[in-house]
Design a protein around this motif. Structure first.
Motif, PDB file in Angstrom:
ATOM      1  N   HIS A  21      -3.755  -9.981  -4.036  1.00 33.18           N
ATOM      2  CA  HIS A  21      -4.314  -9.501  -2.774  1.00 33.18           C
ATOM      3  C   HIS A  21      -3.165  -9.005  -1.890  1.00 33.18           C
ATOM      4  CE1 HIS A  21      -8.112 -11.310  -3.902  1.00 33.18           C
ATOM      5  NE2 HIS A  21      -7.450 -12.421  -4.192  1.00 33.18           N
ATOM      6  N   VAL A  22      -3.316  -7.824  -1.335  1.00 31.88           N
ATOM      7  CA  VAL A  22      -2.300  -7.248  -0.460  1.00 31.88           C
ATOM      8  C   VAL A  22      -2.910  -7.096   0.927  1.00 31.88           C
ATOM      9  CG1 VAL A  22      -0.797  -5.264  -0.034  1.00 31.88           C
ATOM     10  CG2 VAL A  22      -1.231  -6.018  -2.379  1.00 31.88           C
ATOM     11  N   ALA A  32       1.395  -1.300   2.812  1.00 31.48           N
ATOM     12  CA  ALA A  32       0.397  -1.780   1.854  1.00 31.48           C
ATOM     13  C   ALA A  32      -0.333  -0.615   1.189  1.00 31.48           C
ATOM     14  CB  ALA A  32      -0.592  -2.712   2.550  1.00 31.48           C
ATOM     15  N   VAL A  33      -0.683   0.400   1.969  1.00 35.66           N
ATOM     16  CA  VAL A  33      -1.365   1.567   1.408  1.00 35.66           C
ATOM     17  C   VAL A  33      -0.459   2.295   0.421  1.00 35.66           C
ATOM     18  CG1 VAL A  33      -2.279   3.860   1.971  1.00 35.66           C
ATOM     19  CG2 VAL A  33      -2.980   1.875   3.318  1.00 35.66           C
ATOM     20  N   ALA A  36      -0.234   0.361  -2.756  1.00 40.17           N
ATOM     21  CA  ALA A  36      -1.449   0.537  -3.561  1.00 40.17           C
ATOM     22  C   ALA A  36      -1.462   1.894  -4.256  1.00 40.17           C
ATOM     23  CB  ALA A  36      -2.683   0.368  -2.689  1.00 40.17           C
ATOM     24  N   VAL A  43      -2.774  -4.266  -7.373  1.00 42.12           N
ATOM     25  CA  VAL A  43      -3.541  -4.597  -6.163  1.00 42.12           C
ATOM     26  C   VAL A  43      -4.959  -5.018  -6.539  1.00 42.12           C
ATOM     27  CG1 VAL A  43      -4.383  -3.737  -3.948  1.00 42.12           C
ATOM     28  CG2 VAL A  43      -2.148  -2.997  -4.809  1.00 42.12           C
ATOM     29  N   LEU A  46      -7.181  -4.850  -1.105  1.00 46.10           N
ATOM     30  CA  LEU A  46      -6.303  -4.323  -0.054  1.00 46.10           C
ATOM     31  C   LEU A  46      -6.989  -4.542   1.283  1.00 46.10           C
ATOM     32  CD1 LEU A  46      -3.798  -2.682   0.847  1.00 46.10           C
ATOM     33  CD2 LEU A  46      -5.142  -0.617   0.432  1.00 46.10           C
TER      34      LEU A  46
END
Length: 126
Positions: A21-22, A32-33, A36, A43, A46
């Motif tokens: 889990h991010v 984070a994006v 991913a 991932v 998100l």
């Protein structure tokens, strides 16, 4: 790429599972994006909390890689390089709060040179 690679190295060092889990908050949401995008198989989920990314005008981003140019560009063209990218983050750039925020950034860069250097470093490596 720098923050994404650092996150990848951290996941390896922590021996996280293949997919995890991010969660990204604020600038971490942008990281984070990007993580991913580069590592979709890593991932599991998100989650973004008040995400923001530091975007530069595309031409400005290329210039951040040339020695000395970014410092000059930052001092002379802060509004049209970094702060123009903030328009992506605002629902309504005509909102007076947006103008106040841009003015606040400009003032802070003048008063606190380290703040400007940190923005520049983030822009170079995001």
């Amino acid at each position: 790429p720098l923050f994404v690679s650092q996150l990848s190295e951290l996941a390896i060092a922590l021996k996280l599972p293949d997919a995890f889990h991010v969660v990204g908050n604020s600038l971490g949401g942008g990281v984070a994006v990007e993580f991913a995008k580069f590592f979709p198989d890593r991932v599991s989920t998100l989650t973004l909390v008040a995400p923001v990314g530091l975007r530069l005008a595309s031409r400005a981003h290329v210039l951040t890689r040339i020695p000395l140019v970014p410092e000059i560009m930052f001092r002379c063209f802060l509004r049209s390089t970094v702060l123009a990218g903030l328009e992506y983050e605002w629902h309504d750039v005509a909102d007076p709060k947006f103008a106040k925020m841009v003015e606040s950034y400009e003032d802070r860069v003048v008063r606190e040179p380290a703040f400007g250097r940190s923005l520049l470093s983030t822009a170079r490596n995001f």
